[in-house]
Design a protein around this motif. Structure first.
Motif, mmCIF file in Angstrom:
data_model
loop_
_atom_site.group_PDB
_atom_site.id
_atom_site.type_symbol
_atom_site.label_atom_id
_atom_site.label_comp_id
_atom_site.label_asym_id
_atom_site.label_seq_id
_atom_site.Cartn_x
_atom_site.Cartn_y
_atom_site.Cartn_z
ATOM 1 N N UNK A 229 21.589 137.784 32.057
ATOM 2 C CA UNK A 229 22.641 138.107 31.072
ATOM 3 C C UNK A 229 23.811 137.152 31.246
ATOM 4 N N UNK A 230 23.861 136.170 30.350
ATOM 5 C CA UNK A 230 24.961 135.181 30.356
ATOM 6 C C UNK A 230 25.315 134.932 28.882
ATOM 7 N N UNK A 231 26.349 135.591 28.380
ATOM 8 C CA UNK A 231 26.648 135.474 26.944
ATOM 9 C C UNK A 231 26.864 134.020 26.537
ATOM 10 N N UNK A 232 26.275 133.625 25.422
ATOM 11 C CA UNK A 232 26.355 132.219 24.996
ATOM 12 C C UNK A 232 27.765 131.861 24.537
ATOM 13 N N UNK A 233 28.482 132.804 23.987
ATOM 14 C CA UNK A 233 29.830 132.475 23.507
ATOM 15 C C UNK A 233 30.767 133.648 23.675
ATOM 16 N N UNK A 234 30.247 134.718 24.238
ATOM 17 C CA UNK A 234 31.055 135.929 24.328
ATOM 18 C C UNK A 234 31.636 136.160 25.703
#
Ligand code: 6PG
Length: 253
Positions: A229-234
């Motif tokens: 879980x690594x938000x792309x832009x969040x």
């Protein structure tokens, strides 16, 4: 990706803080786009949060008629089954507030074919997010995704060693989970990581070692799927209680 770790004295303090965040995000989303789209977590940790949101302190601060509820994952059971994440959210929150039936987008987990249930859920996601112009990078963009984490490092139903952890095409997967001898239906990292805000909600001493490994250990997302879980832009926020955080070297108290 911005990552924040917030440590709370106990589950109640953590739940209040999460409720405050949800109310704020809901207000911002409704003001900007006229609706707030959230993927709920299952399990037991979020129960206090859901009850708080439906309680007298928060219920009047949530624009319920403009909130759309999805689930990050679901067990392969009927909607009235004790293990059903939808049932848990209905009993703790949704049955106590005025949410239009059309705003509740549960997984049709009563389907004996879990893969078909996953495909149907992906169709519902595609139709909803396209119709509401809420795709980003061609993927559903949730305003908020709530996630828990198991002592084995799973999140949603992304379990260690399952193909869903590495899924890069589908939006929804139906992994067989050996440890529970059952199928699950889960959003994949592709969709989860496209969210504007991801809120992990983790408590209990039994998760302390795994939390340390996930947040401060080497990259081993097959062993600890929560690492995928690594938000792309969040924004990524870990809300943890002191018991779960006791082995962390860096966290904001
Ligand atoms: C589920 C959840 C799962 C949960 C963790 C933590 O369907 O069980 O989605 O990912 O968040 O297992 O569960 P607890 O909050 O009960 O510890």
């Amino acid at each position: 990706m911005s990552r924040e770790i917030r440590v709370f004295a106990d589950a109640h303090d953590m739940s209040r803080a999460a409720a405050d965040v949800m109310v704020r995000l809901a207000g911002e989303a409704v003001q900007a786009r006229g609706l707030f789209v959230v993927a709920l977590a299952g399990g037991s940790s979020p129960k206090t949060l859901y009850m708080l949101l439906a309680g007298h302190t928060y219920r009047h601060s949530v624009p319920w008629e403009k909130v759309h509820f999805f689930w990050g994952d679901e067990r392969h059971v009927p909607p009235d089954h004790n293990d059903c994440n939808y049932r848990m959210a209905r009993e703790t929150m949704l049955s106590k507030v005025e949410v239009p039936a059309g705003n509740i987008h549960r997984v049709r987990s009563e389907n004996p074919d879990a893969r078909q249930a996953a495909e149907d859920y992906e169709t519902e996601l595609r139709e909803f997010f396209t119709a509401n112009n809420l795709l980003a990078n061609g993927l559903p963009r949730f305003d908020l995704v709530l996630l828990g984490m198991g002592p084995d490092g799973h999140t949603a139903s992304l379990f260690p060693g399952t193909h869903a952890v590495r899924e890069r095409e589908r939006w929804v997967a139906a992994p067989w989970v050996d440890k529970f001898h059952t199928y699950r239906v889960t959003l994949t990292p592709l969709v989860l990581n496209n969210a504007a805000c991801i809120l992990f909600f983790v408590g209990g001493e039994e998760k302390a070692e795994t939390l340390r490994a996930v947040l401060e250990g080497a990259e081993e997302s097959d062993r600890y799927p929560a690492q995928v879980i690594r938000p792309t832009g969040g924004v990524l926020c870990w809300m943890v209680d002191r018991a779960a955080a006791k082995l962390l070297t860096s966290s904001k108290q």
